[in-house]
Scaffold this active site. Structure first.
Site, PDB file in Angstrom:
ATOM      1  N   ASP A  13      92.191  10.502  41.503  1.00 14.30           N
ATOM      2  CA  ASP A  13      91.093   9.711  42.035  1.00 14.30           C
ATOM      3  C   ASP A  13      91.591   8.814  43.165  1.00 14.30           C
ATOM      4  O   ASP A  13      92.576   8.075  43.006  1.00 14.30           O
ATOM      5  CB  ASP A  13      90.486   8.834  40.937  1.00 14.30           C
ATOM      6  CG  ASP A  13      89.728   9.641  39.891  1.00 14.30           C
ATOM      7  OD1 ASP A  13      89.518  10.842  40.107  1.00 14.30           O
ATOM      8  OD2 ASP A  13      89.345   9.040  38.865  1.00 14.30           O
ATOM      9  N   THR A 213      72.984   9.453  26.495  1.00  9.82           N
ATOM     10  CA  THR A 213      73.453   8.139  26.927  1.00  9.82           C
ATOM     11  C   THR A 213      72.536   7.564  27.995  1.00  9.82           C
ATOM     12  O   THR A 213      72.014   8.287  28.834  1.00  9.82           O
ATOM     13  CB  THR A 213      74.885   8.229  27.484  1.00  9.82           C
ATOM     14  OG1 THR A 213      74.915   9.150  28.583  1.00  9.82           O
ATOM     15  CG2 THR A 213      75.850   8.714  26.410  1.00  9.82           C
ATOM     16  N   ASP A 245      82.958   9.363  30.064  1.00  2.83           N
ATOM     17  CA  ASP A 245      84.093  10.095  29.501  1.00  2.83           C
ATOM     18  C   ASP A 245      84.645   9.381  28.272  1.00  2.83           C
ATOM     19  O   ASP A 245      85.023  10.013  27.281  1.00  2.83           O
ATOM     20  CB  ASP A 245      85.190  10.262  30.555  1.00  2.83           C
ATOM     21  CG  ASP A 245      84.753  11.125  31.718  1.00  2.83           C
ATOM     22  OD1 ASP A 245      83.934  12.037  31.504  1.00  2.83           O
ATOM     23  OD2 ASP A 245      85.232  10.902  32.846  1.00  2.83           O
TER      24      ASP A 245
END
Length: 296
Positions: A13, A213, A245
């Site tokens: 990332d 979620t 995650d």
């Protein structure tokens, strides 16, 4: 110790912090830049390991500097890299992330992640056969996702499909999952439904049980012909990257305790994760989660 196998992506990332997001054609000054290990597969594997599970990861990295660093990082977290392939003629996956105002924008380049194959999943059969839970997402080729669902079903292991990034999937595939874990938008796309449709009705229409979620509102799960709400936990948000995650990993780790407890702990772990910077940087340990739950 709970055994969790994750089949999914591994990225480096590239994170930029800014006061706001740049508009089209606009250049602005950022406040900070850093590189952190990521990818939905690796993120879920790290979160599960920190929560006390024995974790193996099936995925791929490139034969480059990022690949070496990512491979070493998994080993440091105690994650088995036995089924992480090194692709000789390919770079490692990257995600360019801009964080501003507690939200994020992400561009993913799959690279080596696009080389994860059904054959690689099949070669990990012995590892998957010992799993208490299997996690798979959709940042790898769909034929590898299908192979994971079919193999897990054949082995009688619970497969949690986190359908992100979302796209429609055959009903037959979805029926192979023990649980689907989308957000509201992802569930609508997954079912080919109107994205403005009531998410509770979509949950009841899904061909497999859904744990849905909704960020700070918490999560909903199906109980027979009804939906149950697990409220979220109020925290000061620093960075939402990796919260989903963390939720999925916690769900897999604590699934043996029963779905209500697993969802509650997953919401708490996700809440803790957004209080710190970075996807993996914010993921709590089991001890941290236990202490936090004792206070809430």
């Amino acid at each position: 110790m709970t055994r969790v196998v994750v089949v999914g992506s591994i990225n480096m990332d590239l994170v930029t912090l800014a006061r706001r997001f740049a508009g089209p054609g606009e250049t602005i000054l950022g406040e900070r830049f850093l590189t952190v290990h990521g990818g939905k597969g690796a993120n879920q594997a790290v979160a599960a390991a920190r929560l006390g599970a024995e974790v193996a990861l099936v995925g791929a990295v490139g034969d480059d500097a990022f690949g070496s660093e990512l491979h070493a990082g998994l080993a440091r977290e105690g994650i088995s890299p036995e089924h992480v392939a090194r692709i000789a003629d390919c770079g490692s996956g990257t995600a360019s992330i801009t964080v501003a105002g507690g939200e994020n924008q992400i561009i993913v380049v799959p690279a080596a992640n696009a080389r994860v194959t059904p054959a690689q999943v099949e070669r990990a059969q012995a590892t998957l056969a010992r799993a208490d839970a299997i996690l798979v997402q959709m940042e790898i080729p769909l034929d590898a996702v299908e192979a994971t669902l079919r193999l897990g079903h054949r082995l009688g292991r619970p497969v949690i499909l986190n359908p992100a990034p979302a796209q429609p999937l055959p009903v037959e595939w979805l029926q192979l999952a023990r649980y689907l874990t989308p957000n509201q938008h992802e569930l609508a796309i997954l079912l080919g439904a109107d994205t403005h449709a009531d998410f509770r009705s979509l949950m009841l229409r899904a061909p497999a049980p859904v744990v849905l979620t909704r960020g700070g509102e918490g999560a909903w799960y199906r109980d027979g012909d009804d939906t149950v709400h697990q409220p979220g936990f109020k925290v000061e948000v620093v960075d939402t990257t990796g919260a989903g995650d963390t939720f999925n990993a916690a769900l897999a780790v604590f699934l043996h305790e029963g779905l209500p407890d697993a969802v509650r702990k997953a919401c708490a772990a996700a809440a803790l994760s957004v209080t710190r910077l970075g996807a993996q940087g914010g993921m709590p340990t089991c001890a941290e989660l236990d202490r936090w739950l004792a206070q809430h």
